[in-house]
Design an enzyme around this catalytic site. Structure first.
Site, PDB file in Angstrom:
ATOM      1  N   SER A   1       1.254  -1.589   0.272  1.00 33.93           N
ATOM      2  CA  SER A   1      -0.008   0.055  -0.149  1.00 33.93           C
ATOM      3  C   SER A   1       0.837   1.633  -0.223  1.00 33.93           C
ATOM      4  O   SER A   1       0.363   2.155  -0.585  1.00 33.93           O
ATOM      5  CB  SER A   1      -1.315   0.604   0.837  1.00 33.93           C
ATOM      6  OG  SER A   1      -1.499  -1.321   0.928  1.00 33.93           O
ATOM      7  N   PHE A   2       1.888   1.466   0.605  1.00 35.90           N
ATOM      8  CA  PHE A   2       3.178   2.281   0.898  1.00 35.90           C
ATOM      9  C   PHE A   2       3.584   3.331  -0.506  1.00 35.90           C
ATOM     10  O   PHE A   2       3.535   3.776  -0.953  1.00 35.90           O
ATOM     11  CB  PHE A   2       3.945   2.412   1.189  1.00 35.90           C
ATOM     12  CG  PHE A   2       4.701   3.581   2.230  1.00 35.90           C
ATOM     13  CD1 PHE A   2       3.952   4.457   2.907  1.00 35.90           C
ATOM     14  CD2 PHE A   2       5.761   3.406   1.376  1.00 35.90           C
ATOM     15  CE1 PHE A   2       5.004   5.769   3.479  1.00 35.90           C
ATOM     16  CE2 PHE A   2       6.861   5.248   1.161  1.00 35.90           C
ATOM     17  CZ  PHE A   2       5.878   5.927   2.514  1.00 35.90           C
ATOM     18  N   GLU A   3       3.415   1.884  -1.406  1.00 31.26           N
ATOM     19  CA  GLU A   3       4.051   2.100  -3.341  1.00 31.26           C
ATOM     20  C   GLU A   3       2.514   2.838  -3.826  1.00 31.26           C
ATOM     21  O   GLU A   3       2.620   3.025  -4.739  1.00 31.26           O
ATOM     22  CB  GLU A   3       3.923   1.227  -3.565  1.00 31.26           C
ATOM     23  CG  GLU A   3       6.086   0.600  -3.078  1.00 31.26           C
ATOM     24  CD  GLU A   3       6.190  -0.205  -1.629  1.00 31.26           C
ATOM     25  OE1 GLU A   3       6.405   0.009  -0.527  1.00 31.26           O
ATOM     26  OE2 GLU A   3       4.269  -1.066  -0.728  1.00 31.26           O
TER      27      GLU A   3
ATOM     28  N   HIS B   1       3.363   0.985  12.904  1.00 35.39           N
ATOM     29  CA  HIS B   1       3.531   0.664  11.197  1.00 35.39           C
ATOM     30  C   HIS B   1       1.827   0.813  10.392  1.00 35.39           C
ATOM     31  O   HIS B   1       2.111   1.613   9.515  1.00 35.39           O
ATOM     32  CB  HIS B   1       4.255  -1.144  10.648  1.00 35.39           C
ATOM     33  CG  HIS B   1       4.635  -1.469   9.238  1.00 35.39           C
ATOM     34  ND1 HIS B   1       5.729  -0.825   8.622  1.00 35.39           N
ATOM     35  CD2 HIS B   1       3.720  -2.044   8.729  1.00 35.39           C
ATOM     36  CE1 HIS B   1       5.200  -1.376   7.032  1.00 35.39           C
ATOM     37  NE2 HIS B   1       4.282  -1.415   6.866  1.00 35.39           N
TER      38      HIS B   1
ATOM     39  N   ARG C   1     -15.883  -4.835   3.878  1.00 31.19           N
ATOM     40  CA  ARG C   1     -16.212  -3.620   2.606  1.00 31.19           C
ATOM     41  C   ARG C   1     -14.886  -4.226   1.749  1.00 31.19           C
ATOM     42  O   ARG C   1     -15.128  -2.997   1.055  1.00 31.19           O
ATOM     43  CB  ARG C   1     -15.009  -2.605   3.415  1.00 31.19           C
ATOM     44  CG  ARG C   1     -15.872  -2.173   4.929  1.00 31.19           C
ATOM     45  CD  ARG C   1     -14.605  -1.953   6.089  1.00 31.19           C
ATOM     46  NE  ARG C   1     -15.770  -1.272   6.849  1.00 31.19           N
ATOM     47  CZ  ARG C   1     -16.089  -1.695   7.995  1.00 31.19           C
ATOM     48  NH1 ARG C   1     -15.876  -3.278   7.765  1.00 31.19           N
ATOM     49  NH2 ARG C   1     -16.679  -1.153   8.489  1.00 31.19           N
TER      50      ARG C   1
END
Length: 158
Positions: free
Chosen positions: A65-67, A97, A136
């Site tokens: 997800s950070f990318e 984190h 979700r």
């Protein structure tokens, strides 16, 4: 946002513009693939339901997800998209984190929306556990991918 009062997949179809002449970039994280693959499927299905041609839906993957921010920036700079959608899932663990990743992605996507002419839609699930993420991503609270597709279409017409 999914709440007990709102399902992510429920919306008024009459309020969604025709997307037959639109092109979308989607950046999806490979981390938590059970969730992100379901988000992607919901997103693509909804774009197509509103007229987007399959060849006008371009999907790229990033490791986590950070990318997503880098992937979205790359698509904004190097693509002819009406909107870019990011899809990911971060599930809270025992360390901070989770907070760093969620905040970094949220800030990065906000910056991209300020700096670019192309809307970038935030589709990062930030949940406390796997059950919430499943709820979700096609479960009892709908699919965030559906919601992101609708948002992207509306923002492309903004």
């Amino acid at each position: 946002m999914a709440t007990s009062l709102h399902n992510l997949s429920e919306y008024d179809m009459a309020k969604v513009p025709d997307a037959s002449n639109m092109c979308f970039g989607i950046v999806v994280a490979e981390w938590n693939p059970e969730i992100t693959n379901a988000l992607l499927q919901g997103c693509v299905d909804t774009l197509e339901k509103h007229g987007t041609l399959p060849e006008n839906i371009h999907v790229k993957t990033v490791p986590g997800s950070f990318e997503l921010v880098y992937g979205a920036q790359h698509m904004c700079r190097h693509g002819e998209y009406d909107a870019v959608i990011v899809l990911g899932s971060v599930i809270r663990g025992e360390t901070p984190h989770f907070d760093y990743i969620c905040q970094g992605v949220a800030n990065g996507i906000a910056q991209l929306n300020v700096k670019n002419e192309i809307p970038v839609v935030f589709g990062l699930l930030t949940t406390d556990n796997l059950e919430q993420a499943r709820d979700r991503s096609g479960g009892r609270l709908g699919n965030k991918g559906d919601e992101c597709a609708v948002v992207a279409i509306k923002m492309a017409k903004f």
